[in-house]
Design a protein around this motif. Structure first.
Motif, PDB file in Angstrom:
ATOM      1  N   ALA A   5      13.586  -7.635   3.397  1.00  0.00           N
ATOM      2  CA  ALA A   5      12.657  -6.875   3.964  1.00  0.00           C
ATOM      3  C   ALA A   5      10.936  -6.911   3.215  1.00  0.00           C
ATOM      4  CB  ALA A   5      13.164  -5.453   3.802  1.00  0.00           C
ATOM      5  N   ASN A   6      10.677  -7.108   2.203  1.00  0.00           N
ATOM      6  CA  ASN A   6       9.372  -7.178   1.404  1.00  0.00           C
ATOM      7  C   ASN A   6       9.020  -8.582   0.721  1.00  0.00           C
ATOM      8  OD1 ASN A   6       9.563  -4.024   1.448  1.00  0.00           O
ATOM      9  ND2 ASN A   6      11.653  -4.147   0.062  1.00  0.00           N
ATOM     10  N   SER A   7       8.174  -8.671   1.414  1.00  0.00           N
ATOM     11  CA  SER A   7       7.298  -9.703   1.342  1.00  0.00           C
ATOM     12  C   SER A   7       6.206  -9.671   0.001  1.00  0.00           C
ATOM     13  CB  SER A   7       6.379 -11.095   2.465  1.00  0.00           C
ATOM     14  OG  SER A   7       7.780 -10.836   2.710  1.00  0.00           O
ATOM     15  N   ILE A  92       4.556  -6.192   4.254  1.00  0.00           N
ATOM     16  CA  ILE A  92       3.948  -6.970   2.110  1.00  0.00           C
ATOM     17  C   ILE A  92       2.637  -6.855   1.768  1.00  0.00           C
ATOM     18  CG2 ILE A  92       2.716  -9.603   2.924  1.00  0.00           C
ATOM     19  CD1 ILE A  92       3.777 -10.080   6.099  1.00  0.00           C
ATOM     20  N   ALA A  93       2.942  -7.155   0.722  1.00  0.00           N
ATOM     21  CA  ALA A  93       2.140  -6.513  -0.585  1.00  0.00           C
ATOM     22  C   ALA A  93       1.850  -7.617  -0.944  1.00  0.00           C
ATOM     23  CB  ALA A  93       3.196  -5.613  -1.797  1.00  0.00           C
ATOM     24  N   VAL A  94      -0.252  -7.789  -0.968  1.00  0.00           N
ATOM     25  CA  VAL A  94      -0.225  -8.801  -2.122  1.00  0.00           C
ATOM     26  C   VAL A  94      -0.877  -8.139  -3.716  1.00  0.00           C
ATOM     27  CG1 VAL A  94      -2.271 -10.078  -2.398  1.00  0.00           C
ATOM     28  CG2 VAL A  94      -1.628  -9.131   0.005  1.00  0.00           C
ATOM     29  N   MET A  95      -0.796  -8.857  -4.633  1.00  0.00           N
ATOM     30  CA  MET A  95      -0.518  -8.548  -6.241  1.00  0.00           C
ATOM     31  C   MET A  95      -1.800 -10.081  -6.890  1.00  0.00           C
ATOM     32  SD  MET A  95       2.625  -8.887  -8.385  1.00  0.00           S
ATOM     33  CE  MET A  95       1.859  -7.952 -10.313  1.00  0.00           C
ATOM     34  N   ALA A  96      -2.211  -9.198  -7.372  1.00  0.00           N
ATOM     35  CA  ALA A  96      -2.922 -10.523  -8.355  1.00  0.00           C
ATOM     36  C   ALA A  96      -2.230 -11.320  -9.246  1.00  0.00           C
ATOM     37  CB  ALA A  96      -4.369  -9.619  -8.890  1.00  0.00           C
ATOM     38  N   ALA A  97      -3.137 -12.294  -9.481  1.00  0.00           N
ATOM     39  CA  ALA A  97      -1.939 -13.528 -10.562  1.00  0.00           C
ATOM     40  C   ALA A  97      -2.154 -12.880 -12.389  1.00  0.00           C
ATOM     41  CB  ALA A  97      -2.212 -14.348 -10.720  1.00  0.00           C
ATOM     42  N   ALA A 115       6.736   5.557   5.806  1.00  0.00           N
ATOM     43  CA  ALA A 115       6.104   6.698   5.899  1.00  0.00           C
ATOM     44  C   ALA A 115       5.070   6.347   6.839  1.00  0.00           C
ATOM     45  CB  ALA A 115       6.036   7.602   4.392  1.00  0.00           C
ATOM     46  N   ASP A 116       5.613   6.602   7.737  1.00  0.00           N
ATOM     47  CA  ASP A 116       4.580   5.881   9.420  1.00  0.00           C
ATOM     48  C   ASP A 116       3.490   5.546   8.733  1.00  0.00           C
ATOM     49  OD1 ASP A 116       4.370   6.304  11.818  1.00  0.00           O
ATOM     50  OD2 ASP A 116       3.652   8.350  11.592  1.00  0.00           O
ATOM     51  N   VAL A 117       3.310   4.592   7.856  1.00  0.00           N
ATOM     52  CA  VAL A 117       1.482   3.830   7.719  1.00  0.00           C
ATOM     53  C   VAL A 117       2.542   2.923   7.801  1.00  0.00           C
ATOM     54  CG1 VAL A 117       0.178   3.598   5.285  1.00  0.00           C
ATOM     55  CG2 VAL A 117       1.939   6.332   5.728  1.00  0.00           C
ATOM     56  N   ASP A 118       0.925   1.801   8.253  1.00  0.00           N
ATOM     57  CA  ASP A 118       0.724   0.835   8.690  1.00  0.00           C
ATOM     58  C   ASP A 118      -0.103   0.435   7.459  1.00  0.00           C
ATOM     59  OD1 ASP A 118       1.716   1.227  11.741  1.00  0.00           O
ATOM     60  OD2 ASP A 118      -0.095   1.825  11.974  1.00  0.00           O
ATOM     61  N   ILE A 119      -1.059   0.677   6.538  1.00  0.00           N
ATOM     62  CA  ILE A 119      -1.553  -0.481   5.744  1.00  0.00           C
ATOM     63  C   ILE A 119      -1.578   1.220   4.409  1.00  0.00           C
ATOM     64  CG2 ILE A 119      -3.802  -1.130   4.942  1.00  0.00           C
ATOM     65  CD1 ILE A 119      -4.435  -1.709   8.013  1.00  0.00           C
ATOM     66  N   VAL A 120      -1.453   0.166   3.269  1.00  0.00           N
ATOM     67  CA  VAL A 120      -2.048   1.059   2.248  1.00  0.00           C
ATOM     68  C   VAL A 120      -2.307  -0.073   0.886  1.00  0.00           C
ATOM     69  CG1 VAL A 120      -0.457   2.293   0.123  1.00  0.00           C
ATOM     70  CG2 VAL A 120       0.457   2.267   2.068  1.00  0.00           C
ATOM     71  N   VAL A 121      -3.404   0.858   0.591  1.00  0.00           N
ATOM     72  CA  VAL A 121      -4.698  -0.103   0.232  1.00  0.00           C
ATOM     73  C   VAL A 121      -4.647   0.616  -1.861  1.00  0.00           C
ATOM     74  CG1 VAL A 121      -7.057  -0.457  -0.180  1.00  0.00           C
ATOM     75  CG2 VAL A 121      -5.602  -0.216   1.956  1.00  0.00           C
ATOM     76  N   GLY A 154     -13.754   0.912  -4.337  1.00  0.00           N
ATOM     77  CA  GLY A 154     -13.716  -0.899  -4.007  1.00  0.00           C
ATOM     78  C   GLY A 154     -12.223  -0.763  -3.535  1.00  0.00           C
ATOM     79  N   ALA A 155     -11.653  -2.355  -2.695  1.00  0.00           N
ATOM     80  CA  ALA A 155     -10.408  -2.352  -2.973  1.00  0.00           C
ATOM     81  C   ALA A 155      -9.961  -4.100  -3.316  1.00  0.00           C
ATOM     82  CB  ALA A 155      -9.775  -2.519  -1.711  1.00  0.00           C
ATOM     83  N   ASP A 156      -8.493  -4.341  -3.786  1.00  0.00           N
ATOM     84  CA  ASP A 156      -8.446  -5.649  -4.477  1.00  0.00           C
ATOM     85  C   ASP A 156      -7.277  -5.911  -3.186  1.00  0.00           C
ATOM     86  OD1 ASP A 156     -10.771  -6.547  -4.880  1.00  0.00           O
ATOM     87  OD2 ASP A 156     -10.376  -5.800  -7.322  1.00  0.00           O
ATOM     88  N   VAL A 157      -6.252  -4.915  -3.698  1.00  0.00           N
ATOM     89  CA  VAL A 157      -5.162  -5.412  -3.044  1.00  0.00           C
ATOM     90  C   VAL A 157      -4.304  -4.062  -2.597  1.00  0.00           C
ATOM     91  CG1 VAL A 157      -4.239  -6.861  -5.588  1.00  0.00           C
ATOM     92  CG2 VAL A 157      -4.154  -3.777  -5.374  1.00  0.00           C
ATOM     93  N   PHE A 158      -3.345  -4.557  -1.451  1.00  0.00           N
ATOM     94  CA  PHE A 158      -2.960  -3.774  -0.642  1.00  0.00           C
ATOM     95  C   PHE A 158      -1.888  -4.290   0.095  1.00  0.00           C
ATOM     96  CE2 PHE A 158      -5.549  -7.506   1.227  1.00  0.00           C
ATOM     97  CZ  PHE A 158      -4.115  -7.601   2.253  1.00  0.00           C
ATOM     98  N   ALA A 159      -1.090  -3.264   0.796  1.00  0.00           N
ATOM     99  CA  ALA A 159       0.424  -4.248   1.931  1.00  0.00           C
ATOM    100  C   ALA A 159      -0.027  -3.560   2.881  1.00  0.00           C
ATOM    101  CB  ALA A 159       1.255  -3.058   1.396  1.00  0.00           C
TER     102      ALA A 159
END
Length: 314
Positions: A5-7, A92-97, A115-121, A154-159
């Motif tokens: 369910a999660n990537s 789908i989440a993004v994580m820096a290495a 929780a009824d959200v499409d993008i988390v930054v 600013g923003a670098d990572v998100f889901a």
């Protein structure tokens, strides 16, 4: 390998020394999510042995993962886009290495999408690395003149959800900013403040990459440079007319006996420079349009290795 369910997408470039800590952190995330996580590592033409260390580490771990290799270095945004396009999860989440984002942030991201959200930054509340003042100035100007929805830090990572991923991956990937696209597409967003940690590895974020990121973020999302060029041209025309009027009046009253060589050179240099700047701005837009119509992919995948390996049916 069953669908999760999660990537989690992790772009990798020059992170060889931090691979063991990275895998340990992701294993902790997987446990926290009940084992319902697939991780996609995208090695973006890394010059070190990051790929080999990932292969060895994943072979010994219990992670459900895929190791994707680009044919060369295409940039972190291209690596993230590749990983997103291959993700099977509904979230789908993004994580820096490099370990600059705490692993708990990924968990908060993925759970926040429920929780009824499409993008988390991730919104950087504070960062302990160098260049903080310049970064704040850049994002302040970017919010003011280009895209107001971007967080102040600013923003670098998100889901995001798979639905948002499909929209993002359908957009042109050439010479653009994935972060800006994330805000341009809209959807329901939530910001999560966090403190960015110092990196234990040398930064690959060189001045050249920063300037490239700056130009892609600006030219792909606003006509502000052209409007500034218009304004400078109008002001220059007014100034030139005023100077010409003063020169004519001075000539009529006898204040000027011989035409001024220095003044002539200054005017030529000034307006010649403005002309070159204008051509550079217009050329930047034309070049980006040309690169887009070529139809080349934003990245090329050289190979994919799955963990655990697929079993033959026979």
């Amino acid at each position: 390998m069953s669908d999760a369910a999660n990537s989690l997408v992790v772009p990798v470039y020059g992170n060889s020394a931090g691979i063991p800590a990275l895998l340990e952190a992701i294993e902790g995330i997987d446990v926290e999510l009940g084992g319902d996580l697939e991780t996609i590592f995208v090695v973006d033409g890394s010059p070190d042995d990051s790929r080999e260390r990932l292969l060895a580490g994943l072979a010994e771990s219990q992670l459900s993962a895929r190791l994707v290799e680009h044919s060369r270095n295409f940039g972190s945004f291209a690596a993230i886009r590749t990983g997103m396009s291959l993700a099977r999860g509904e979230r789908i989440a993004v994580m820096a290495a490099d370990g600059q984002e705490p692993p708990s942030l990924v968990i908060e991201f993925l759970r926040g999408l429920e929780a009824d959200v499409d993008i988390v930054v991730g919104e950087r509340a504070r960062r302990d690395d160098r260049g903080d003042a310049f970064s704040k100035l850049y994002w302040r100007l970017y919010r003011r003149f280009v895209m107001q929805a971007v967080p102040a830090g600013g923003a670098d990572v998100f889901a995001c959800t798979a639905e948002v991923r499909d929209v993002i991956c359908s957009l042109e990937p050439v010479h653009t900013s994935l972060v800006a696209q994330l805000f341009w597409v809209g959807f329901r967003r939530r910001h999560v403040p966090y403190e960015r940690l110092p990196s234990a590895e040398p930064s690959g974020w060189t001045l050249r990459r920063k300037l490239r990121y700056l130009s892609d973020s600006v030219f792909a999302f606003t006509d502000l440079p052209v409007r500034i060029l218009w304004l400078v041209g109008i002001l220059g025309l007014i100034a030139g007319a005023a100077i010409a009027g003063l020169a004519v009046i001075a000539r009529l009253v006898g204040e000027i006996d011989v035409p001024g060589y220095t003044a002539t050179i200054l005017v030529i240099v000034l307006f010649g420079s403005l002309n070159m700047i204008g051509l550079g701005i217009i050329g930047s837009y034309v070049w980006r349009a040309y690169e887009t119509v070529k139809g080349r992919p934003g990245a090329i995948v050289r190979g994919v290795v799955e963990f655990p390996p697929k079993q033959d049916d026979g």
